[in-house]
Design a protein around this motif. Sequence first.
Motif, PDB file in Angstrom:
ATOM      1  N   SER A 153      37.829  33.278  42.126  1.00  0.00           N
ATOM      2  CA  SER A 153      38.517  33.879  40.986  1.00  0.00           C
ATOM      3  C   SER A 153      39.710  34.672  41.492  1.00  0.00           C
ATOM      4  CB  SER A 153      37.564  34.799  40.216  1.00  0.00           C
ATOM      5  OG  SER A 153      38.216  35.442  39.150  1.00  0.00           O
ATOM      6  N   ASP A 155      33.262  25.964  39.209  1.00  0.00           N
ATOM      7  CA  ASP A 155      31.932  25.746  39.793  1.00  0.00           C
ATOM      8  C   ASP A 155      31.840  26.208  41.241  1.00  0.00           C
ATOM      9  OD1 ASP A 155      33.442  23.829  41.054  1.00  0.00           O
ATOM     10  OD2 ASP A 155      32.359  22.110  40.203  1.00  0.00           O
ATOM     11  N   THR A 156      32.854  26.950  41.722  1.00  0.00           N
ATOM     12  CA  THR A 156      32.833  27.442  43.104  1.00  0.00           C
ATOM     13  C   THR A 156      32.628  28.943  43.208  1.00  0.00           C
ATOM     14  OG1 THR A 156      35.230  27.832  43.196  1.00  0.00           O
ATOM     15  CG2 THR A 156      34.447  25.611  43.757  1.00  0.00           C
ATOM     16  N   GLY A 157      32.862  29.660  42.120  1.00  0.00           N
ATOM     17  CA  GLY A 157      32.772  31.110  42.157  1.00  0.00           C
ATOM     18  C   GLY A 157      34.063  31.809  42.531  1.00  0.00           C
ATOM     19  N   PRO A 162      28.476  30.019  38.550  1.00  0.00           N
ATOM     20  CA  PRO A 162      29.462  30.661  39.429  1.00  0.00           C
ATOM     21  C   PRO A 162      30.709  31.038  38.632  1.00  0.00           C
ATOM     22  CG  PRO A 162      28.579  28.680  40.457  1.00  0.00           C
ATOM     23  CD  PRO A 162      28.072  28.687  39.031  1.00  0.00           C
ATOM     24  N   ALA A 163      31.245  32.240  38.926  1.00  0.00           N
ATOM     25  CA  ALA A 163      32.430  32.737  38.208  1.00  0.00           C
ATOM     26  C   ALA A 163      32.239  32.681  36.699  1.00  0.00           C
ATOM     27  CB  ALA A 163      33.687  31.965  38.617  1.00  0.00           C
ATOM     28  N   TYR A 164      30.961  32.799  36.273  1.00  0.00           N
ATOM     29  CA  TYR A 164      30.632  32.716  34.837  1.00  0.00           C
ATOM     30  C   TYR A 164      31.186  31.453  34.190  1.00  0.00           C
ATOM     31  CZ  TYR A 164      29.770  37.733  35.575  1.00  0.00           C
ATOM     32  OH  TYR A 164      29.332  38.949  36.057  1.00  0.00           O
TER      33      TYR A 164
END
Length: 546
Positions: free
Chosen positions: A440, A436-438, A430-432
């Motif tokens: 940004s 860990d939540t995605g 997630p979010a590269y």
Amino acid sequence: MSHLAASEWWRTAVIYQVYPRSFADSDGDGIGDLPGIAARLDSLAALGVDALWFSPFYPSPQNDAGYDVADYCDIEPEYGTLADFDALLARAHGLGMKVVVDLVPNHSSSAHRWFQEALAAPPGSPERARYLFRPGAGPDGAQAPNNWQSCFGGPAWTRVVEPDGTPGEWYLHLFDSSQPDFDWSNPWVREQFREILRFWLDRGVDGFRVDVAHGLIKENGLPDNPNGPDDFFAPTPFWAQDEVHDIYRDWRKVLDEYDGDRMMCGEVWVTPLSKLATWVRPDEMHQAFNFVHLSTAWDAPALRGTIDDSLAAFHEVGAPSTWVLSNHDVVRHATRLGFAPDAWLFHGIGPDTVDLPDPELALRRARAATLLMLALPGSAYLYQGEELGLPEAVDIPDEARQDPAWHRTAGERYGRDGCRVPIPWEADAPAYGFNDTGASWLPQPADWAAYARDAQEHDPASTLHLYRTALAERRGHDLGGGELLWVEDAGDNVLAFSNRDIVVIANLGTTPVPLPAGSTVLARSSGGGPDLGTDEAAWLVPAVRR
């Protein structure tokens, strides 16, 4: 582990800029933080940098991504605590990396207690004397005191409403209206900043990057500006006044009280280079950013001229040259160098920018430019993500943009959001891997998986591998402490020089350049075979002649 001893480490250091909001997010709220940085420091030690420069992490309303400071001696809660900073500092030092923090002395946030006290106090009060309050022009004071324009667009003056509800004085803000300029002719202001310096030096920081270091003093009387606000290098009544040097002589005395060779580097947009060098005379700053080099087109004669002028100007005052290609204020060079040489890019780019460059061409030039830069004597600055070959993020939705320049110009200027997008760590996370939540705070491009650090980790052709190789060879051959000697007759579109035992060749022309027979290639920006192609650079050890 860094190779630099304490003594004058800054002369040859490679310094990596961390933009805290976009580096690594430990708690998943979409905003980078100090614990996130600390957890990723091993990657920077492995990259091979000598020092870290942290962009502002102070309490702030974030109207200008932290360059609007509400308290100079604490940490923005979104980023962590002073204890988190102390742990980060100790971790960096344990890995052999120095730590430089951003200092913003030209202006504070309008939310700062000092400015709020000034608003509550009457005209002529000591509180107002901290900032540049002036009565307006015209019979009713309804016009700005002069014609100065904000660097973010629009007037550089805002009128206040006095505590009794009547229209009152105007205050100067060379940037956003939430960033009022200090009056540095006031001894009170000078004493506050001496104490701020000591606060961070006592905590163990190794130096300061000084924001807008050429702007603190304004010309007496605040006369109208004869030049346009878009000409960053033109003489104005608010840039590069001679009296500003007294401030840095005073600060140098403070730094010299401390062990460990503490340093200052100034953000100084000044030409010619001989004038820039006056900021780094022996009793002033240690370094100043070489924005002339950053602004030079991808053109061999122009680059040679800039390199020669830089080395001569800084040598004249006994200071190291600095070299930089990207930072948080400019279009990333992995995109910028693909544009035509005369393209004006200081206001940012976006989806409506015409003739966006071919990304492969731009990255090829960027890799060659980096290899050229890292071979030069002096100190070099890297901006987070450039070691991944990150391009400018162009397709940021209008509603997601946050740069004050975008809002103050009603979308006429895209601003700097495109170089500030959170960087990618893991291709499939997630979010590269930013968290860990995605989440940004600025949207990440959909095609950034290939740029992620783990995707490049074991690829010998990757930009990350190129940077690691170059930094290791730069250290091993002490190129930062060397001397440049040009190879003459290399060709009009070729830059070739030696530094220590290394020969550097950069081909900016269209004709292939044969590499010297029998030489050993230590680093190569792209390509292969016996010839150096267009927009390629290489470091070589020549064959031993018997």
